[in-house]
Design an enzyme around this catalytic site. Structure first.
Site, PDB file in Angstrom:
ATOM      1  N   GLU A 165       0.808  -1.236   0.000  1.00 38.76           N
ATOM      2  CA  GLU A 165       0.000   0.000   0.000  1.00 38.76           C
ATOM      3  C   GLU A 165       0.833   1.275   0.000  1.00 38.76           C
ATOM      4  O   GLU A 165       0.658   2.158   0.840  1.00 38.76           O
ATOM      5  CB  GLU A 165      -0.972  -0.011   1.184  1.00 38.76           C
ATOM      6  CG  GLU A 165      -2.005  -1.108   1.070  1.00 38.76           C
ATOM      7  CD  GLU A 165      -3.196  -0.948   2.002  1.00 38.76           C
ATOM      8  OE1 GLU A 165      -3.199  -0.036   2.837  1.00 38.76           O
ATOM      9  OE2 GLU A 165      -4.150  -1.746   1.870  1.00 38.76           O
ATOM     10  N   GLU A 370      -5.232  -8.557  -0.086  1.00 36.43           N
ATOM     11  CA  GLU A 370      -6.035  -8.253   1.105  1.00 36.43           C
ATOM     12  C   GLU A 370      -7.464  -7.976   0.681  1.00 36.43           C
ATOM     13  O   GLU A 370      -7.706  -7.420  -0.388  1.00 36.43           O
ATOM     14  CB  GLU A 370      -5.512  -7.019   1.871  1.00 36.43           C
ATOM     15  CG  GLU A 370      -4.263  -7.274   2.681  1.00 36.43           C
ATOM     16  CD  GLU A 370      -3.801  -6.047   3.457  1.00 36.43           C
ATOM     17  OE1 GLU A 370      -4.652  -5.280   3.958  1.00 36.43           O
ATOM     18  OE2 GLU A 370      -2.575  -5.863   3.561  1.00 36.43           O
TER      19      GLU A 370
HETATM   20  C1  BGP Z   1      -4.560  -2.421   5.079  1.00 36.93           C
HETATM   21  C2  BGP Z   1      -3.208  -2.760   5.624  1.00 36.93           C
HETATM   22  C3  BGP Z   1      -3.192  -3.849   6.652  1.00 36.93           C
HETATM   23  C4  BGP Z   1      -4.424  -3.927   7.524  1.00 36.93           C
HETATM   24  C5  BGP Z   1      -5.716  -3.657   6.783  1.00 36.93           C
HETATM   25  C6  BGP Z   1      -6.934  -3.495   7.661  1.00 36.93           C
HETATM   26  O1  BGP Z   1      -4.577  -1.094   4.717  1.00 36.93           O
HETATM   27  O2  BGP Z   1      -2.344  -3.150   4.592  1.00 36.93           O
HETATM   28  O3  BGP Z   1      -1.996  -3.742   7.350  1.00 36.93           O
HETATM   29  O4  BGP Z   1      -4.276  -3.296   8.710  1.00 36.93           O
HETATM   30  O5  BGP Z   1      -5.617  -2.512   5.977  1.00 36.93           O
HETATM   31  O6  BGP Z   1      -6.992  -2.195   8.193  1.00 36.93           O
HETATM   32  P1  BGP Z   1      -7.288  -1.908   9.692  1.00 36.93           P
HETATM   33  O7  BGP Z   1      -6.268  -2.654  10.476  1.00 36.93           O
HETATM   34  O8  BGP Z   1      -7.152  -0.428   9.851  1.00 36.93           O
HETATM   35  O9  BGP Z   1      -8.674  -2.368   9.948  1.00 36.93           O
END
Ligand code: BGP
Length: 472
Positions: A165, A370
């Site tokens: 990201e 993801e």
């Molecule tokens: C993405 C990231 C992850 C993870 C996910 C969920 O942006 O790559 O590391 O954290 O989001 O987000 P959050 O943890 O804020 O719910």
């Protein structure tokens, strides 16, 4: 287009799930590991830090066995830069090298392909203190780290991801804990200079991977989601194109074609933020090509035109929504979409629309690194977690993958977030995403015992049938 005939998912489809080092491992400052910016940032009040997490560092064998039981074909994890190089450069921590070596072997012994992210939000704090990505040296610092990874793991790891990201590091670095604007006069100049260095580091790393690890595949892993216009007003369509360029295409145009997106270039010119580009940089950008496009998807975004941007009223606005860019676009609440318990919009068709758009622009295979639902899960007294909401969420997204594939998109695999419960970026452990429940609370670490959620059994069946059986 109404599809009546669904094509099955390709053979060898990479079913799996994802984690990142700083959110799952624990042992954050032990075993020779140096601090990263995630260890030194101010943790939001009411949420735990990253010192223990799911204690994956000490449980990885048990956890990988559970992933194997689900039938994972791949497991996406990241390597903590400071476990390998505690100061970011210089001395190597052999214990760190050995840990990931053993983790990789453990995956392979279970028939699971390691899918390795090199950098997931955890820049070495020692480098950050010197100025982090804003310095030209950061390019070679990253490439040096990548070289160590290829030397040690290149013969065993077939799938590599460069930077997780990168677009969110640029657009939301403050929330992730990676950006501060203290003493900065032009935040755009700072952000896009850092971005330029990351793009160079990525291009060099992709080229190096192909040189050092023949047969391995490598790609970027931005967070890509299609941006909708709030209406069919032409101005809203233009605003959506602007945000699509700034949020999505800048990163992929550069990774795939080695060029700056023209709309973003204009935007940077207007903000006096064209990065310093050294002779030869654009050749470097073109020299490293990705083998696939990995992307994280949670939901789409919607924007409208900001026609009042030149008014005094709007330029003096102090209550700006985080997603707004005065004169370029304004965030718009899409009322057609349901939201999660944490207020994130859910857009399953948007997932398919995103596949279509990426594929028609770049014609490269896509890998979902993801996608998932953060929720407050409850462990029952008899050790069960009834997360039907997660099953429903994942099912609907997998259905959209099947539709996208039937429409001719090449999709290599699906790795939802997350394999196991871990600490959210800024909302603690209570926001759970995993197939495997970790028995701990925000501050009470309990026994960290693992429990299989209902989604665990469901996903196992999905994988067994290569996505044919999505029923409960
Ligand atoms: C993405 C990231 C992850 C993870 C996910 C969920 O942006 O790559 O590391 O954290 O989001 O987000 P959050 O943890 O804020 O719910």
């Amino acid at each position: 287009m109404v599809l009546t005939k669904l094509r099955g998912l390709p053979e060898g489809f990479l079913w799996g799930a994802s984690t990142s080092a700083y959110q799952v491992e624990g042992e954050s400052l032990t075993h020779g590991k140096g601090p990263s910016v995630q260890d030194t940032k101010k943790v939001p009040e009411g949420t735990s830090g990253f010192t223990v997490c799911a204690d994956f560092y000490n449980h990885y064998k048990e956890d990988i066995a559970l992933m194997a039981e689900m039938g994972f074909k791949t497991f996406r994890f990241s390597i903590a830069w400071t476990r390998i190089l505690p100061q970011g450069t210089g001395e190597i921590n052999q214990e760190g090298i050995d840990f990931y070596s053993s983790l990789i072997d453990e995956c392979i012994s279970h028939g699971i392909e390691p899918l390795v992210t090199m950098f997931h939000f955890d820049l070495p704090d020692a480098l950050e203190k010197k100025g982090g990505w804003s310095r030209r040296e950061s390019v070679d610092e990253f490439v040096n780290f990548a070289k160590i990874l290829f030397e040690n793991y290149g013969s065993r790891v077939k799938y590599w991801l460069t930077i997780n990201e990168q677009n969110m590091l640029t657009l939301s670095g403050e929330a992730i804990g990676t950006t501060s604007f203290e003493g900065v006069t032009n935040k755009y100049k700072k952000l896009y200079q850092e971005n330029h260095h990351m793009l160079l580091a990525q291009a060099k790393t992709m080229a190096l991977c192909h040189e050092m690890c023949p047969g391995a595949k490598i790609g970027p892993a931005p967070n890509i989601s299609l941006v909708y216009p709030a209406s069919c007003k032409p101005q809203d369509v233009l605003a959506a194109q602007n945000f699509n360029a700034i949020r999505n295409w800048l990163y992929l145009d550069m990774a795939v074609w080695g060029v700056y997106n023209n709309l973003v270039w204009k935007f940077l010119e207007e903000h006096d933020a064209i990065p310093d580009i050294v002779d030869g940089d654009m050749d470097i950008m073109k020299s490293g090509k990705p083998d696939f496009i990995a992307f994280n998807y949670y939901s789409t975004a919607t924007v409208e035109a900001d026609l009042s941007a030149n008014d005094e009223e709007s330029s003096s606005r102090d209550q700006q929504t985080a997603g707004d860019e005065p004169g370029v676009y304004k965030a718009y609440k899409n009322t057609n979409l349901p939201t999660t318990q944490f207020g994130w919009e859910i857009d399953v068709e948007g997932f398919r629309a995103t596949f279509r758009e990426i594929y028609s622009r770049y014609r490269l295979p896509m890998l979902v690194t993801e996608n998932g639902l953060g929720a407050y899960d409850t462990l029952t007294e008899d050790g069960k977690v009834h997360d039907q909401y997660r099953i429903d969420f994942l099912r609907k997204h997998i259905e959209q993958i099947k539709l996208a594939v039937s429409e001719g998109c090449e999709v290599m695999g699906y790795c939802p977030w997350s394999a196991i419960d871990l600490i959210s970026t800024h909302e603690g452990i209570v926001k759970r995403y995993g197939f495997i429940y970790v028995n701990r609370d925000e501050f009470d670490l309990k026994d960290l015992k693992r429990y299989k959620k209902d989604s665990f059994y469901w996903y196992k069946k999905v994988i067994e049938t290569n996505g044919e059986d999505l029923s409960d």
